[in-house]
Design a protein around this motif. Sequence first.
Motif, PDB file in Angstrom:
ATOM      1  N   PRO A  79       0.793  -1.182  -0.013  1.00  0.00           N
ATOM      2  CA  PRO A  79      -0.033  -0.029   0.013  1.00  0.00           C
ATOM      3  C   PRO A  79       0.961   1.265  -0.114  1.00  0.00           C
ATOM      4  O   PRO A  79       2.127   1.305   0.241  1.00  0.00           O
ATOM      5  CB  PRO A  79      -0.901  -0.001   1.395  1.00  0.00           C
ATOM      6  CG  PRO A  79       0.132  -1.085   2.099  1.00  0.00           C
ATOM      7  CD  PRO A  79       0.784  -1.790   1.219  1.00  0.00           C
ATOM      8  N   GLY A  90       6.658  -0.090   2.720  1.00  0.00           N
ATOM      9  CA  GLY A  90       7.642   0.613   2.101  1.00  0.00           C
ATOM     10  C   GLY A  90       7.500   1.514   1.043  1.00  0.00           C
ATOM     11  O   GLY A  90       6.150   1.716   0.718  1.00  0.00           O
ATOM     12  N   LYS A  98       9.852   2.918  -2.675  1.00  0.00           N
ATOM     13  CA  LYS A  98      10.452   2.535  -4.022  1.00  0.00           C
ATOM     14  C   LYS A  98      11.405   1.298  -3.513  1.00  0.00           C
ATOM     15  O   LYS A  98      11.495   0.413  -4.318  1.00  0.00           O
ATOM     16  CB  LYS A  98      11.290   3.718  -4.229  1.00  0.00           C
ATOM     17  CG  LYS A  98      12.092   3.145  -5.644  1.00  0.00           C
ATOM     18  CD  LYS A  98      12.745   4.640  -6.075  1.00  0.00           C
ATOM     19  CE  LYS A  98      13.869   4.269  -7.375  1.00  0.00           C
ATOM     20  NZ  LYS A  98      13.315   3.681  -8.297  1.00  0.00           N
ATOM     21  N   VAL A 118      -1.120   1.290  -9.696  1.00  0.00           N
ATOM     22  CA  VAL A 118      -2.088   2.672  -9.808  1.00  0.00           C
ATOM     23  C   VAL A 118      -1.222   3.744  -9.184  1.00  0.00           C
ATOM     24  O   VAL A 118      -1.005   3.651  -7.788  1.00  0.00           O
ATOM     25  CB  VAL A 118      -3.364   2.448  -9.189  1.00  0.00           C
ATOM     26  CG1 VAL A 118      -4.250   3.690  -9.359  1.00  0.00           C
ATOM     27  CG2 VAL A 118      -4.221   1.014  -9.787  1.00  0.00           C
ATOM     28  N   GLN A 124      -1.765   1.932 -14.155  1.00  0.00           N
ATOM     29  CA  GLN A 124      -2.477   3.008 -14.294  1.00  0.00           C
ATOM     30  C   GLN A 124      -2.234   4.389 -13.824  1.00  0.00           C
ATOM     31  O   GLN A 124      -1.454   4.296 -12.637  1.00  0.00           O
ATOM     32  CB  GLN A 124      -4.022   2.583 -13.727  1.00  0.00           C
ATOM     33  CG  GLN A 124      -4.462   1.284 -14.083  1.00  0.00           C
ATOM     34  CD  GLN A 124      -6.143   1.062 -13.837  1.00  0.00           C
ATOM     35  OE1 GLN A 124      -6.332  -0.030 -13.808  1.00  0.00           O
ATOM     36  NE2 GLN A 124      -6.737   2.118 -13.015  1.00  0.00           N
TER      37      GLN A 124
END
Length: 491
Positions: free
Chosen positions: A176, A206, A208, A226, A249
């Motif tokens: 998330p 976390g 990246k 997304v 997305q």
Amino acid sequence: MEVLKNYINGSWVDSRETATVDVLNPANQEVLGKVPYGKNTAADVESAVESAAKALDEWRNVPVMRRVQPLYKLKQLLEDHVDELGRLITLECGKSFAESKAEIQRGIENVETACATPMLMQSEFSENVASGIDEFMIRQPVGVCACVSPFNFPGMIPFWFLPYAIACGNSFILKPSEKVPLTMMKVFELIDQLDLPKGLVNLVHGGKDSVDALLDHPQVKAISFVGSTPVARYIYQRGTANGKRVQAQGGAKNPVLVMPDADLEMTAKIIADSVYGCAGQRCLAASNIITIGDKKGTITEALLEAAKGKTTGFGLDEGIEMGPVITPESKRRIESLIAKGVSEGANLLLDGRNATISGYEKGNFIKPTILENVALEGEIIKTEIFGPVMSLIHMAAIDEAIDFVNRNNFGNMACLFTTSGLNARTFRNRANAGNIGINIGVAAPMAQFPFSGWNDSFFGDLHGQGRHAIEFFTQTKVVIERWPQEWTRKF
Ligand code: NAD
């Protein structure tokens, strides 16, 4: 304050990472939690993938009718906890309580649609493609699937993917947004009650570092993303370069055309709801409003009245329609974009900057803002503002406006307000966007339909939700069989 745990192999476990970032209530900067954030979250991903891979062997052979049974229970649990989940969304994300609960409802609808997987996964059979030979296609799971989600719909977006993925026989890892991890922590407490095989569904925190670990892990076969366009493009490129299937997305800049024949009152209300709902932090928020023809003055007035009527404040307080934006940086960015619009020549018809809400002086509030006569060649007209800002433009005719829509780099949504069927038909045929609204302000596809962004709003082939989700989370296998008659005769 406790650091949020990961959910791996059916248990809540500490992250290997000790560095954290704060989860803040955007209405007052209260610290709601601490989320692991740093290089060692990659090791958490490694454990999650290992357990997800182990869970696969058994789960993929569970009959599909049985695989959907936990989803019926999940729907009930989500319904039973809608107030609690709604409160969490408002606390960490800022939107009004009503918006938060509506978001959970959209998530539930995806769980319901995924319950149809036994039908949706059915495939094709051709008898006698050649003499005595039959051919058929079956759908099998792709393996370990992962989802990386954004901050603006913490309770809905993971459900565009999770229920379909597991119903199709895959295992799943969710990462998330670090800005809003609390809603999914609660959802995973509910998931923990479903008696799913250990490791089938996992949650890893976390930023990246954990995302890159998912993108590079050879056992992760599919990534659903997304978020913003630059990150979506990156996820698509790195994921596909590593041989994964990816659906990513991205962001948006949604145009809305208002014809002079539109129903004025309804149109103004719907457009204001679209621009200012969720404080403009929706990928389907109306942004550029193009008035067409000779009613510019009356439409502008109606939009101004509708915008002024919005009540801004802390989303759990009674009667609040619009909450804060997500972070102080976001507020600064949006306010500087408003200033940029003015410097490009726009008239600031309604200025929502420097908003203070009594009792929430530290909140990231911006009130409804309207920029009028925005420059067609400027930055504001093409930049995703992601805040409560309406840009008004005027054009003489629908053709000119459709050409403008089709110069947009994004293609998430385009809407038209009219009472003419011919205008509607022309628009839906020619507009260069994947989700079209006719007298609709937020053209969000229901769970049965794909969320069909185009251009820089989407990277990939198969979108989230509905049949596209079933196709994304399965791989086809074609079987050609020969059963010669003479063998049968022998027995
Ligand atoms: P974001 O791109 O900043 O973050 C999304 C996710 O990506 C988060 O989980 C984050 O941790 C991760 N991430 C961020 N930077 C990364 C990097 N450099 N490498 C790898 N992972 C990274 O998006 P956001 O600010 O959370 O969400 C808002 C954006 O999402 C807007 O642009 C909005 O239009 C878009 N959005 C699109 C849709 C859609 O359906 N098209 C839906 C909702 C939101």
